[in-house]
Scaffold this motif. Sequence first.
Motif, PDB file in Angstrom:
ATOM      1  N   CYS A 255      -1.221  10.644  -1.602  1.00 12.33           N
ATOM      2  CA  CYS A 255      -1.782  11.060  -0.259  1.00 12.33           C
ATOM      3  C   CYS A 255      -2.749   9.918   0.291  1.00 12.33           C
ATOM      4  O   CYS A 255      -2.707   9.737   1.527  1.00 12.33           O
ATOM      5  CB  CYS A 255      -2.288  12.679  -0.440  1.00 12.33           C
ATOM      6  N   THR A 256      -3.501   9.564  -0.376  1.00 14.73           N
ATOM      7  CA  THR A 256      -4.577   8.407  -0.273  1.00 14.73           C
ATOM      8  C   THR A 256      -3.793   7.309   0.438  1.00 14.73           C
ATOM      9  O   THR A 256      -4.067   6.857   1.408  1.00 14.73           O
ATOM     10  CB  THR A 256      -5.359   8.267  -1.441  1.00 14.73           C
ATOM     11  N   ALA A 257      -2.660   6.948  -0.318  1.00 15.06           N
ATOM     12  CA  ALA A 257      -1.618   5.892   0.018  1.00 15.06           C
ATOM     13  C   ALA A 257      -1.264   6.113   1.396  1.00 15.06           C
ATOM     14  O   ALA A 257      -1.175   5.125   2.407  1.00 15.06           O
ATOM     15  CB  ALA A 257      -0.603   5.507  -0.888  1.00 15.06           C
ATOM     16  N   ALA A 269      -3.058   0.775   1.106  1.00 15.54           N
ATOM     17  CA  ALA A 269      -1.595   1.764   0.859  1.00 15.54           C
ATOM     18  C   ALA A 269      -0.838   1.369  -0.367  1.00 15.54           C
ATOM     19  O   ALA A 269      -0.321   1.982  -1.098  1.00 15.54           O
ATOM     20  CB  ALA A 269      -0.807   1.759   2.067  1.00 15.54           C
ATOM     21  N   MET A 270      -0.458   0.120  -0.324  1.00 14.52           N
ATOM     22  CA  MET A 270       0.179  -0.797  -1.389  1.00 14.52           C
ATOM     23  C   MET A 270      -0.661  -0.328  -2.584  1.00 14.52           C
ATOM     24  O   MET A 270       0.081   0.212  -3.808  1.00 14.52           O
ATOM     25  CB  MET A 270       0.323  -2.372  -1.359  1.00 14.52           C
ATOM     26  N   LEU A 271      -1.904  -0.449  -2.553  1.00 12.42           N
ATOM     27  CA  LEU A 271      -2.778  -0.428  -4.295  1.00 12.42           C
ATOM     28  C   LEU A 271      -2.541   1.034  -4.616  1.00 12.42           C
ATOM     29  O   LEU A 271      -2.293   1.628  -5.614  1.00 12.42           O
ATOM     30  CB  LEU A 271      -4.250  -0.440  -3.655  1.00 12.42           C
ATOM     31  N   HIS A 272      -2.976   2.212  -3.722  1.00 13.26           N
ATOM     32  CA  HIS A 272      -2.942   3.315  -3.774  1.00 13.26           C
ATOM     33  C   HIS A 272      -1.358   3.877  -4.405  1.00 13.26           C
ATOM     34  O   HIS A 272      -1.395   4.929  -5.205  1.00 13.26           O
ATOM     35  CB  HIS A 272      -3.640   4.325  -2.761  1.00 13.26           C
ATOM     36  N   SER A 273      -0.453   3.302  -3.680  1.00 21.60           N
ATOM     37  CA  SER A 273       0.979   3.923  -3.839  1.00 21.60           C
ATOM     38  C   SER A 273       1.216   3.516  -5.558  1.00 21.60           C
ATOM     39  O   SER A 273       2.066   4.451  -6.480  1.00 21.60           O
ATOM     40  CB  SER A 273       1.961   3.540  -2.828  1.00 21.60           C
ATOM     41  N   PHE A 274       1.038   2.315  -5.812  1.00 19.86           N
ATOM     42  CA  PHE A 274       1.163   1.922  -7.081  1.00 19.86           C
ATOM     43  C   PHE A 274       0.246   2.761  -8.382  1.00 19.86           C
ATOM     44  O   PHE A 274       0.620   3.118  -9.393  1.00 19.86           O
ATOM     45  CB  PHE A 274       0.939   0.434  -7.347  1.00 19.86           C
ATOM     46  N   ASN A 363       2.691  -7.525  -8.279  1.00 23.93           N
ATOM     47  CA  ASN A 363       1.866  -8.352  -9.230  1.00 23.93           C
ATOM     48  C   ASN A 363       1.719  -9.821  -8.600  1.00 23.93           C
ATOM     49  O   ASN A 363       0.566 -10.455  -8.374  1.00 23.93           O
ATOM     50  CB  ASN A 363       2.469  -8.497 -10.547  1.00 23.93           C
ATOM     51  N   GLN A 364       2.780 -10.154  -7.762  1.00 27.37           N
ATOM     52  CA  GLN A 364       2.736 -11.618  -7.256  1.00 27.37           C
ATOM     53  C   GLN A 364       1.596 -11.603  -5.783  1.00 27.37           C
ATOM     54  O   GLN A 364       0.985 -12.581  -5.812  1.00 27.37           O
ATOM     55  CB  GLN A 364       4.138 -11.774  -6.647  1.00 27.37           C
ATOM     56  N   LEU A 365       1.850 -10.109  -5.200  1.00 30.78           N
ATOM     57  CA  LEU A 365       1.034 -10.173  -3.840  1.00 30.78           C
ATOM     58  C   LEU A 365      -0.607 -10.143  -4.281  1.00 30.78           C
ATOM     59  O   LEU A 365      -1.478 -10.645  -3.602  1.00 30.78           O
ATOM     60  CB  LEU A 365       1.250  -8.907  -3.185  1.00 30.78           C
ATOM     61  N   SER A 366      -0.970  -9.614  -5.541  1.00 31.72           N
ATOM     62  CA  SER A 366      -2.099  -9.563  -5.865  1.00 31.72           C
ATOM     63  C   SER A 366      -2.962 -10.725  -6.017  1.00 31.72           C
ATOM     64  O   SER A 366      -4.184 -10.794  -6.113  1.00 31.72           O
ATOM     65  CB  SER A 366      -2.277  -8.439  -7.253  1.00 31.72           C
TER      66      SER A 366
END
Length: 427
Positions: A255-257, A269-274, A363-366
């Motif tokens: 829900c945070t994402a 959103a990307m971070l929290h979804s993963f 991982n690539q985007l990070s």
Amino acid sequence: MASILLSFVGNQDPISGPTDAEGSIMTLLRELVARQIEIKKVVLLYTTETQKGAEDTRDWIATEAELKQFEVELIPTSAALSEDPTDLLAAAQEARRGLKIVKTQFTEGDSPKERLRQRIEFNASSGTPAMKSALSMLQAAGYATQGRVWQVRNPKKLRPGQERVFETDVTVLRQEFDRQKLRQLVAEYNYSGALDLVAQCDLTIDETAIALLKACKTWNQGQFQAFYEQAEFKLDKSQKNQTKTYWWQAYEQGCTAVVRLKQGNSTEAMLHSFRAVEGLLFEWVKQHCSEHIKDGKDEFAYDQVNISIARQFPDLKEHFKSGTNPWQNLARWMNLKILECAAPEVFDDPDFRGWLNADDRRNQLSHYLGGISEKVLCQAWSVGNGEEWEARLLRCLNLLAEQNFGTFQNGALLPVIHHHLEKALAP
């Protein structure tokens, strides 16, 4: 305490034709002097139509013994307001411009202590209704916290016991502005901003609403257990029981994402979804293989899985280190290996495969600087838009939690508390 009088000029200034009495500017000035209010300056805003009245008012002040010491500054308004004196937006813009001029003159040559004692006296009885309203709105909106709004009654309409000149209390109007802003901040999930607004403004807020705001702020910080403890009084029995499951915080993370994407923050959103799916995978393993797992020494250490799990899933034995230590870190890759052995059908699920495929992109985007756009977020998850991404994320969580929630409104507790908060702040 030095004051500056700010006023529009109306057709009844400096003298009213219908009453044959002085207009509101002259009347208010005399009243302020009678109340022993020190006047530093008079600033008059005039349109093309009222220019003559502004000049006559200035000259009239200069002829009065008790007023002639006051400096009078005449400021022409915009062509837009001269063309349409009923235009509220134009009137508000000119009122703000006049206020800026006044504030500049206040600060010139004054000490900080003197500035704290200065006031702006707004005359809300001259000019068109739009002009009168504009000055009151400035004060109500908080543009001049040390300002006072004055009204001057028509002398022919005075009733017994009424004062000709009186100060208008715009507190109610200002509170309504603040309440609207508060509700908007809550609608945007900006709970910290909402709490700051309540602290700064003179708002009377129900204690329940304050408690819910604090709980939601805690949720926004990712402290879900503390959020539950603060908001428990608004949850029913089934919702309370949900917090006893291994999966409930994954839905809060998901829900945070979703909230972050609504706020336009697709990177978070990307971070929290993963984190939602990966964290739930970790909890799934601990739930289903608890006899083989022990907690790490502290929050920065991995939990450990014992080689004894290989008796149940022989394919896992090759992943343990050689030697006498029978324990292996319960890292993400090990969680996936255990899941693959224990529930291989999960890997056939298209939504879970979407998450796996996106993991490489994550991982690539990070490793890159800069943000992640919503387009890239959706591409990473192999979906076309934000709604499809939200649905895929929810189905991944349902798969691992063995639940069937149709929306995050049902799966997470934040929407429940957010709804109660909006009801508590409703008009």
